[in-house]
Design an enzyme around this catalytic site. Structure first.
Site, mmCIF file in Angstrom:
data_model
loop_
_atom_site.group_PDB
_atom_site.id
_atom_site.type_symbol
_atom_site.label_atom_id
_atom_site.label_comp_id
_atom_site.label_asym_id
_atom_site.label_seq_id
_atom_site.Cartn_x
_atom_site.Cartn_y
_atom_site.Cartn_z
ATOM 1 N N ARG A 122 87.575 36.313 20.386
ATOM 2 C CA ARG A 122 86.205 36.764 20.687
ATOM 3 C C ARG A 122 85.168 35.642 20.590
ATOM 4 O O ARG A 122 83.985 35.885 20.385
ATOM 5 C CB ARG A 122 85.782 37.926 19.788
ATOM 6 C CG ARG A 122 86.635 39.152 19.963
ATOM 7 C CD ARG A 122 85.869 40.410 19.610
ATOM 8 N NE ARG A 122 86.695 41.574 19.852
ATOM 9 C CZ ARG A 122 87.507 42.099 18.943
ATOM 10 N NH1 ARG A 122 87.577 41.567 17.734
ATOM 11 N NH2 ARG A 122 88.228 43.152 19.234
ATOM 12 N N LYS A 144 77.371 27.978 31.572
ATOM 13 C CA LYS A 144 78.096 28.783 32.565
ATOM 14 C C LYS A 144 79.565 28.378 32.510
ATOM 15 O O LYS A 144 79.892 27.194 32.675
ATOM 16 C CB LYS A 144 77.555 28.529 33.972
ATOM 17 C CG LYS A 144 76.278 29.277 34.275
ATOM 18 C CD LYS A 144 75.916 29.169 35.750
ATOM 19 C CE LYS A 144 74.616 29.888 36.050
ATOM 20 N NZ LYS A 144 74.165 29.681 37.445
ATOM 21 N N GLU A 186 73.666 16.115 43.049
ATOM 22 C CA GLU A 186 73.018 16.980 42.045
ATOM 23 C C GLU A 186 71.864 16.239 41.358
ATOM 24 O O GLU A 186 70.877 16.860 40.965
ATOM 25 C CB GLU A 186 74.034 17.456 40.996
ATOM 26 C CG GLU A 186 75.186 18.304 41.542
ATOM 27 C CD GLU A 186 74.831 19.787 41.723
ATOM 28 O OE1 GLU A 186 73.677 20.172 41.479
ATOM 29 O OE2 GLU A 186 75.741 20.551 42.140
ATOM 30 N N LYS A 228 67.520 20.048 33.366
ATOM 31 C CA LYS A 228 68.359 21.243 33.277
ATOM 32 C C LYS A 228 68.129 21.939 31.938
ATOM 33 O O LYS A 228 68.029 23.177 31.886
ATOM 34 C CB LYS A 228 69.836 20.882 33.462
ATOM 35 C CG LYS A 228 70.712 22.116 33.337
ATOM 36 C CD LYS A 228 71.929 22.126 34.187
ATOM 37 C CE LYS A 228 72.588 23.509 34.122
ATOM 38 N NZ LYS A 228 73.833 23.595 34.841
ATOM 39 N N GLU A 238 69.785 33.219 33.948
ATOM 40 C CA GLU A 238 69.381 33.235 35.357
ATOM 41 C C GLU A 238 68.742 34.551 35.797
ATOM 42 O O GLU A 238 69.165 35.174 36.765
ATOM 43 C CB GLU A 238 70.568 32.875 36.267
ATOM 44 C CG GLU A 238 70.103 32.416 37.642
ATOM 45 C CD GLU A 238 71.198 31.727 38.454
ATOM 46 O OE1 GLU A 238 71.934 30.903 37.903
ATOM 47 O OE2 GLU A 238 71.275 32.037 39.645
ATOM 48 N N ARG A 242 66.042 29.778 36.473
ATOM 49 C CA ARG A 242 67.297 29.027 36.533
ATOM 50 C C ARG A 242 67.823 28.924 37.964
ATOM 51 O O ARG A 242 68.533 27.993 38.306
ATOM 52 C CB ARG A 242 68.352 29.653 35.604
ATOM 53 C CG ARG A 242 69.619 28.806 35.535
ATOM 54 C CD ARG A 242 70.515 29.146 34.364
ATOM 55 N NE ARG A 242 71.698 28.303 34.398
ATOM 56 C CZ ARG A 242 72.530 28.123 33.394
ATOM 57 N NH1 ARG A 242 72.322 28.718 32.246
ATOM 58 N NH2 ARG A 242 73.591 27.335 33.516
ATOM 59 N N HIS A 253 77.028 26.613 49.976
ATOM 60 C CA HIS A 253 78.131 27.574 49.833
ATOM 61 C C HIS A 253 78.671 27.993 51.188
ATOM 62 O O HIS A 253 79.885 28.144 51.353
ATOM 63 C CB HIS A 253 77.663 28.795 49.028
ATOM 64 C CG HIS A 253 77.484 28.481 47.570
ATOM 65 N ND1 HIS A 253 76.574 29.133 46.772
ATOM 66 C CD2 HIS A 253 78.072 27.559 46.781
ATOM 67 C CE1 HIS A 253 76.621 28.617 45.545
ATOM 68 N NE2 HIS A 253 77.525 27.670 45.529
ATOM 69 N N HIS A 267 81.645 19.371 46.683
ATOM 70 C CA HIS A 267 80.518 20.246 46.325
ATOM 71 C C HIS A 267 79.172 19.502 46.370
ATOM 72 O O HIS A 267 78.216 19.959 47.004
ATOM 73 C CB HIS A 267 80.742 20.872 44.949
ATOM 74 C CG HIS A 267 79.594 21.719 44.499
ATOM 75 N ND1 HIS A 267 79.296 22.930 45.075
ATOM 76 C CD2 HIS A 267 78.631 21.517 43.556
ATOM 77 C CE1 HIS A 267 78.221 23.441 44.505
ATOM 78 N NE2 HIS A 267 77.804 22.600 43.574
HETATM 79 N N1 GLY Z 1 74.722 24.912 38.230
HETATM 80 C C1 GLY Z 1 73.670 25.828 38.194
HETATM 81 C C2 GLY Z 1 73.415 26.409 36.837
HETATM 82 O O1 GLY Z 1 73.983 25.965 35.869
HETATM 83 O O2 GLY Z 1 72.659 27.325 36.729
#
Ligand code: GLY
Length: 370
Positions: A122, A144, A186, A228, A238, A242, A253, A267
């Site tokens: 967990r 993420k 990026e 970031k 998000e 975000r 995409h 990418h």
């Molecule tokens: N790569 C986009 C984010 O982490 O929200």
């Protein structure tokens, strides 16, 4: 030359350490997190062959023992079979609730291992040691994690923040130029979405960054991570801001899907082309000046990056078909396409209010040059 960026998320806050030769210091930097001097490291075959010994030595210098699992390199590793193998290996290694797992590799390893750490017992803590530029400036920060499903990329996952990120900028020296420039897509994105001074700086110093100048690399990674971190601190899951990090990604995409997620388009290459298209669309909608998309494309071109649809080898589908692919993106809400557009360089915003015809027309003109 070392920099620290703090990601402020209350009790889930953590630091991102950035600079050269951090692998050698991995032990002293990770030791404060440990209840016993033992870590489980998951890496891939490429990173493992090049850097696992250096990480083992760095940990050993602080008396930390390391056990490791090496997975195949490549996107197909971000899947149920390798996820299952990783979780079972961590259990077999008797990783406990208070232990720390280390994700040592690029975005694939970071996402997969972060997700394994999120569900193991967990949730156990994990440290990201990103080894690609893309992972250092984007995927290792922000929590993420996940794997791909047959139905699409990143459809299975969890938010699980790391306890520490060590971005060793020396390791970037072993990347191929193509992979490095893909990650640079990026980096440019951050300037374009929220910091025109950073974009100015990249216009002047981008070739130093790609050429290997360490101070320039540390500065580019640090500014990207700082941006970031600020966005993630405002909107961890998000719900709003975000999404700005997805500048260029709606186009990207569709292009990735159209090229079968293959070597035809990496990418970050798709992100760079997508940013150029997002600025073109913004200019056609009268949101930014006509010079802005030209400036974006000029910088990508000067860096030797893919800039236009014509730079993607092989055939592409029609504009209509590309927009249909966009509609399958997981970020579509109530069937509405969501775009990140810009009122100028460094002034991006999120909108669902984009006429389909305008998108089609931008893509048709871009396809006409293929
Ligand atoms: N790569 C986009 C984010 O982490 O929200």
């Amino acid at each position: 030359m070392h920099q620290t960026v703090h990601v402020e998320l209350g009790e889930r806050s953590y630091d991102v350490e950035i600079g050269p030769d951090l692998l050698a210091q991995a032990g002293i930097r990770i030791a404060p997190l440990l209840r016993r001097p033992k870590v489980a490291v998951v890496t891939d075959e490429n990173v493992g062959a090049l850097h696992l010994d250096a990480l083992r030595d760095g940990l050993a210098s602080a008396g930390i023992e390391m056990t490791s699992l090496t997975l195949p390199a490549g996107e197909s590793t971000k899947s149920w079979p390798h996820f299952e193998r990783t979780v079972e290996w961590l259990l077999a290694e008797k990783v406990e609730r208070r232990d720390v797992v280390i994700a040592f590799g690029g975005g694939v390893i970071g996402d997969l291992v972060g997700f394994a750490a999120a569900v193991l017992r967990r949730g156990v803590r994990f440290v990201q040691i990103p080894t690609s530029l893309l992972a250092q400036v984007d995927s290792s920060v922000g929590g993420k994690t996940g794997i791909n499903a047959p139905q699409g990329k990143n459809l299975i996952g969890a938010f699980h923040q790391p306890s520490l990120v060590l971005a060793d900028t020396s390791v970037l020296g072993t990347m191929t130029q193509r992979d490095f420039l893909s990650g640079y897509g990026e980096v440019v994105k951050y300037g374009l979405l929220g910091d025109s001074d950073f974009f100015d700086w990249l216009e002047t110093n981008g070739t130093d960054v790609s050429g290997g100048d360490m101070a320039a690399r540390v500065r580019a990674v640090t500014r990207s991570v700082q941006m970031k971190a600020d966005i993630v601190a405002r909107d961890e899951t998000e719900q709003g801001d975000r999404a700005l990090l997805n500048l260029g990604h709606t186009f990207c995409h569709a292009l990735e899907a159209a090229t079968g997620y293959s070597d035809r388009l990496l990418h970050g290459e798709g992100v760079a082309i997508g940013c150029a298209l997002a600025f073109e669309l913004s200019s056609r909608l009268g949101l930014c000046s006509q010079e802005d998309p030209s400036r974006v494309r000029a910088h990508l071109r000067a860096m030797g990056m893919k800039t236009d649809l014509a730079d993607i080898p092989g055939d592409l589908p029609s504009a209509e078909a590309l927009v249909d692919l966009m509609a399958q993106d997981k970020k579509v809400i109530d069937g509405q396409l969501r775009f990140i557009l810009a009122r100028g360089i460094g002034q991006a915003f999120v909108t669902s209010d984009v006429p389909r015809d305008a998108v089609i027309s931008v893509l048709e003109d871009a396809l006409a040059t293929v």
